[in-house]
Scaffold this motif. Structure first.
Motif, PDB file in Angstrom:
ATOM      1  N   GLY A 156      66.717  31.921  44.659  1.00 39.92           N
ATOM      2  CA  GLY A 156      66.576  32.922  42.911  1.00 39.92           C
ATOM      3  C   GLY A 156      65.271  33.625  44.166  1.00 39.92           C
ATOM      4  O   GLY A 156      65.025  33.774  45.025  1.00 39.92           O
ATOM      5  N   GLY A 157      64.934  34.591  42.666  1.00 38.47           N
ATOM      6  CA  GLY A 157      63.890  35.043  43.043  1.00 38.47           C
ATOM      7  C   GLY A 157      64.991  37.131  43.875  1.00 38.47           C
ATOM      8  O   GLY A 157      65.989  36.568  43.422  1.00 38.47           O
ATOM      9  N   SER A 158      64.252  38.178  43.914  1.00 37.36           N
ATOM     10  CA  SER A 158      64.927  39.396  44.068  1.00 37.36           C
ATOM     11  C   SER A 158      63.963  39.528  45.800  1.00 37.36           C
ATOM     12  O   SER A 158      63.334  39.407  46.424  1.00 37.36           O
ATOM     13  N   ASP A 159      65.421  40.526  46.024  1.00 38.21           N
ATOM     14  CA  ASP A 159      65.055  40.929  47.621  1.00 38.21           C
ATOM     15  C   ASP A 159      63.894  42.128  47.380  1.00 38.21           C
ATOM     16  O   ASP A 159      62.621  41.701  49.094  1.00 38.21           O
ATOM     17  N   LYS A 160      63.544  42.604  46.254  1.00 36.17           N
ATOM     18  CA  LYS A 160      61.943  43.602  45.920  1.00 36.17           C
ATOM     19  C   LYS A 160      60.439  42.765  46.045  1.00 36.17           C
ATOM     20  O   LYS A 160      59.540  43.069  47.007  1.00 36.17           O
ATOM     21  N   GLU A 161      61.179  41.693  45.464  1.00 37.54           N
ATOM     22  CA  GLU A 161      59.838  40.398  45.689  1.00 37.54           C
ATOM     23  C   GLU A 161      59.397  39.833  46.848  1.00 37.54           C
ATOM     24  O   GLU A 161      58.321  40.060  47.014  1.00 37.54           O
ATOM     25  N   GLY A 162      60.497  39.451  47.788  1.00 37.01           N
ATOM     26  CA  GLY A 162      60.451  38.706  48.661  1.00 37.01           C
ATOM     27  C   GLY A 162      61.580  38.529  49.355  1.00 37.01           C
ATOM     28  O   GLY A 162      62.168  37.699  49.603  1.00 37.01           O
ATOM     29  N   PRO A 163      62.489  39.737  49.974  1.00 33.66           N
ATOM     30  CA  PRO A 163      63.907  39.088  50.666  1.00 33.66           C
ATOM     31  C   PRO A 163      63.775  38.132  51.203  1.00 33.66           C
ATOM     32  O   PRO A 163      65.247  37.482  51.956  1.00 33.66           O
ATOM     33  N   TYR A 164      62.867  37.655  52.440  1.00 38.07           N
ATOM     34  CA  TYR A 164      63.346  36.619  53.371  1.00 38.07           C
ATOM     35  C   TYR A 164      62.291  35.434  53.023  1.00 38.07           C
ATOM     36  O   TYR A 164      62.046  34.516  53.946  1.00 38.07           O
TER      37      TYR A 164
END
Length: 386
Positions: A156-164
């Motif tokens: 869920g989510g994306s690397d741009k939003e918060g990869p970790y």
């Protein structure tokens, strides 16, 4: 005497007439490849009355349907299915089948969550009279939402939003008649399930406060329908866990090649000035690390080596790109730091030792956990050797 002769002649005539009759019973159809099979015996009324239908089962087929099944009874004309709202209550005929091969019935229009009771009996018409088998044992159930099916668990989510900070996103099929869904989670292999979320959607990205990026979780889902203010649950789905798009074994070749590409400066000791200066010998001014599996790799200028050992921890919820970026940054920073702090130095021979190289034997890189602590036993340890 005449009487005796008459009896013998009569017996002979009887035998002559009987033998062909016995022979006809065993004859085969000369126009067929196989013997003519006798017709199946018809059930008698006594046999019909003695039969008890077996393996009658009622099971939910949807939030408004119940399916009743039973075993076949050879020789009957069909079956009659009866229903009641209590085990000892009045049973009403809800279905009559007209074939011995029809072995199920779906009862529609049922109230979700309400228990119904079913029993079955077969029937056979002999002459002008219909005879019935005994009733089967009673089977009961209630209509409820069908079992949800988890279709996939992605990131869920994306690397741009918060990869970790990416976490598992569990997706499942829409269940007809469902009011909502409950999501459950456990550590992989522990089988200690806890409800973590309730939703009307067909997906959920795990953002609970108790989520830890360094644990492996698996998920399951069940649908529910609200009837008269109460939840009627469907069965739990099969469990499913997130599977990363990478494994450390797959990443190692690229990480090794990257580590071997990092260059350090060769230095030499000048006994006249008592200073280190760039190496001017035949082996070149720079060097790189060569990977070897063994910790006891030969430590020579021609065969410098480094090894990276990855026991257990890195977040399984990082994308491949994030994992590679993070590990390469760690490898680069630590190898260059070690090279700059401890040059590979050529020292000339003196009265105490032969000419040769000196430098760092090894170092550890402890990968940091999500909480900032050092992973010394479960972490990714890098060993640089030369």
């Amino acid at each position: 005497m005449k009487k005796l002769i008459t009896m013998v002649i009569t017996l002979a005539m009887v035998l002559t007439m009987v033998v062909p009759a016995f022979a006809d019973d065993t004859a085969t159809d000369t126009n067929a490849d196989t013997p003519v099979a006798p017709a199946p015996a018809e059930l008698t009324k006594a046999q019909v009355k003695a039969i008890t239908p077996k393996n009658v089962k009622a099971a939910s087929s949807s939030y408004t349907k119940i399916k009743v099944t039973w075993n076949k009874i050879e020789g009957v004309d069909g079956y009659k299915v009866y229903r009641a709202t209590s085990k000892g209550g009045k049973y009403s005929l809800v279905k009559t089948t007209t074939s011995a091969n029809t072995l199920s019935y779906i009862n529609t229009g049922r109230t979700t969550g309400k228990t119904y009771y079913y029993k079955v009996r077969g029937y056979k018409k002999i002459g002008k009279t219909t005879y019935y088998t005994k009733y089967s044992a009673v089977s009961s159930t209630y209509a409820r939402p069908n079992k949800a099916v988890i279709t996939k668990v992605t990131l869920g989510g994306s690397d741009k939003e918060g990869p970790y900070d990416r976490t598992p996103k569990t997706c499942w099929n829409a269940v007809s008649g469902a009011t909502g869904y409950e999501v459950y989670r456990t550590l992989v292999g522990k089988n200690k399930w806890s409800k973590i979320y309730t939703t009307t959607k067909t997906y959920y990205t795990d953002k609970t406060k108790s989520f830890r990026t360094y644990y492996n979780y698996e998920y399951k889902v069940r649908a529910y329908r609200i009837v008269s203010g109460k939840k009627v649950y469907g069965l739990f789905s099969s469990s499913k866990e997130f599977e990363p798009e990478w494994t450390m074994e797959e990443l190692m070749p690229e990480l090794i090649a990257y580590g071997e590409s990092i260059e350090g400066k060769r230095m030499q000791y000048n006994p006249v000035t008592d200073e280190l200066e760039p190496y001017t010998g035949s082996e070149g001014s720079t060097y790189t690390m060569k990977y070897e599996d063994a910790k006891e790799a030969k430590k020579t200028p021609e065969n410098s080596s480094w090894s990276a050992i990855f026991p257990e921890y890195i977040s399984p919820y990082w994308s491949k790109a994030v994992v590679m970026k993070d590990l390469k940054e760690c490898i680069k920073a630590e190898i260059e730091s070690e090279m700059n702090a401890n040059y590979l130095i050529w020292e000339p021979a003196d009265e105490y030792s032969e000419a040769g190289w000196t430098g760092t034997d090894w170092f550890f890189l402890y990968y940091r956990k999500a909480d900032g602590g050092l992973e010394n036993r479960r972490g990714y340890h890098f060993y640089l050797m030369y």
